[in-house]
Scaffold this motif. Structure first.
Motif, short mmCIF file in Angstrom:
data_model
loop_
_atom_site.label_atom_id
_atom_site.label_comp_id
_atom_site.label_asym_id
_atom_site.label_seq_id
_atom_site.Cartn_x
_atom_site.Cartn_y
_atom_site.Cartn_z
N THR A 41 29.94 115.65 30.85
CA THR A 41 31.10 116.50 31.11
C THR A 41 31.35 117.43 29.93
O THR A 41 30.85 117.18 28.83
CB THR A 41 32.36 115.63 31.35
OG1 THR A 41 32.67 114.94 30.14
CG2 THR A 41 32.16 114.65 32.49
N PRO A 42 32.14 118.48 30.12
CA PRO A 42 32.47 119.36 29.00
C PRO A 42 33.14 118.62 27.84
O PRO A 42 32.85 118.89 26.68
CB PRO A 42 33.42 120.39 29.62
CG PRO A 42 33.14 120.36 31.07
CD PRO A 42 32.70 118.96 31.38
N THR A 87 39.34 120.21 30.85
CA THR A 87 38.53 121.40 30.57
C THR A 87 39.45 122.49 30.07
O THR A 87 40.58 122.61 30.53
CB THR A 87 37.84 121.89 31.87
OG1 THR A 87 37.08 120.81 32.43
CG2 THR A 87 36.91 123.04 31.60
N ALA A 88 38.97 123.25 29.13
CA ALA A 88 39.76 124.37 28.60
C ALA A 88 40.04 125.37 29.71
O ALA A 88 39.21 125.59 30.60
CB ALA A 88 39.02 125.05 27.46
N LEU A 89 41.21 125.98 29.67
CA LEU A 89 41.56 126.98 30.67
C LEU A 89 41.03 128.37 30.31
O LEU A 89 40.73 129.16 31.18
CB LEU A 89 43.08 127.06 30.82
CG LEU A 89 43.77 125.83 31.41
CD1 LEU A 89 45.28 126.02 31.41
CD2 LEU A 89 43.26 125.58 32.82
N PRO A 102 29.65 123.60 15.14
CA PRO A 102 28.72 124.38 15.96
C PRO A 102 28.48 123.75 17.33
O PRO A 102 28.32 122.53 17.45
CB PRO A 102 27.44 124.40 15.14
CG PRO A 102 27.52 123.19 14.28
CD PRO A 102 28.97 122.93 14.03
N PHE A 103 28.48 124.56 18.34
CA PHE A 103 28.12 124.17 19.70
C PHE A 103 27.82 125.44 20.47
O PHE A 103 28.00 126.55 19.96
CB PHE A 103 29.22 123.33 20.37
CG PHE A 103 30.50 124.07 20.63
CD1 PHE A 103 30.75 124.65 21.86
CD2 PHE A 103 31.47 124.18 19.64
CE1 PHE A 103 31.93 125.34 22.10
CE2 PHE A 103 32.65 124.85 19.87
CZ PHE A 103 32.89 125.44 21.10
N ASP A 104 27.33 125.31 21.68
CA ASP A 104 26.98 126.46 22.51
C ASP A 104 28.07 126.67 23.56
O ASP A 104 28.17 125.88 24.50
CB ASP A 104 25.62 126.21 23.17
CG ASP A 104 25.14 127.38 24.01
OD1 ASP A 104 25.82 128.41 24.07
OD2 ASP A 104 24.06 127.25 24.62
N TYR A 108 28.96 124.79 27.33
CA TYR A 108 30.26 124.21 27.69
C TYR A 108 30.72 124.75 29.05
O TYR A 108 31.11 123.97 29.93
CB TYR A 108 31.30 124.53 26.62
CG TYR A 108 32.68 124.02 26.98
CD1 TYR A 108 33.06 122.73 26.66
CD2 TYR A 108 33.59 124.82 27.68
CE1 TYR A 108 34.32 122.24 27.01
CE2 TYR A 108 34.84 124.34 28.03
CZ TYR A 108 35.19 123.06 27.70
OH TYR A 108 36.43 122.58 28.06
N TRP A 109 30.67 126.07 29.21
CA TRP A 109 31.17 126.65 30.46
C TRP A 109 30.26 126.34 31.65
O TRP A 109 30.74 126.22 32.78
CB TRP A 109 31.40 128.15 30.30
CG TRP A 109 32.58 128.40 29.42
CD1 TRP A 109 32.58 128.94 28.17
CD2 TRP A 109 33.94 128.06 29.70
NE1 TRP A 109 33.86 128.96 27.66
CE2 TRP A 109 34.72 128.43 28.57
CE3 TRP A 109 34.59 127.48 30.78
CZ2 TRP A 109 36.10 128.24 28.51
CZ3 TRP A 109 35.97 127.29 30.71
CH2 TRP A 109 36.70 127.67 29.60
#
Length: 161
Positions: A41-42, A87-89, A102-104, A108-109
């Motif tokens: 999951t995100p 999940t972020a809005l 750091p992440f991509d 995530y989306w």
């Protein structure tokens, strides 16, 4: 002609693949051999990347704030983003989070918005992907050794989440 020879596999080294009749493939006794990796999951992805960066929630929160007075709110913000099912809005929220570790954001989306068959391949140990590779024990870029595990996590080069 020469280029095509470099790309084509050598016949002696090519894996032997034989076709099974459809009736054999559809036998329920063969279904037990099918392995499906658990869905990432995100929120799982963000937690894996934070832990792979060696940060606690408090450490990551300090990277997001300008004033120590905002520490508690920043920690709560991160905990909510890492809560399963959340999940972020807004894309700006995830873009702001890049200041912490750091992440991509595209990965995530994709996890948040795309159907499972369109999810990127992500290591379930550290959260790295083909676009966001980590370093293995030899210091080089990691590579896939299992369906859901990179070489760095399989070799024990890092403590995975």
């Amino acid at each position: 002609m020469e280029r095509a020879e470099l790309i084509a596999p050598l016949p002696s080294l090519a894996p032997s693949r034989r076709r099974l009749p459809a009736a054999s493939v559809l036998q329920p006794c063969l279904w037990g051999n099918l392995v499906e990796t658990p869905r990432l999951t995100p929120s799982d992805y963000l937690r894996l990347r934070r832990v792979a960066a060696g940060l606690s929630v408090a450490d990551a929160a300090r990277r997001l704030i300008e004033s120590p007075a905002d520490q508690r709110r920043a920690e709560e913000f991160l905990r909510r983003l890492e809560t399963p099912g959340r999940t972020a809005l807004y894309r700006s929220t995830i873009a702001h989070l890049l200041q912490a570790f750091p992440f991509d954001p595209d990965a995530y989306w994709q996890l948040a918005e795309e159907p499972r068959h369109r999810h990127p391949r992500i290591c379930h140990g550290c959260g790295c992907s083909a676009h966001d590779r980590c370093s293995d024990a030899e210091g080089g870029a990691c590579h896939w050794v299992e369906q859901d595990r990179c070489s760095a996590c399989s070799q024990g080069a890092r403590r995975c989440a």
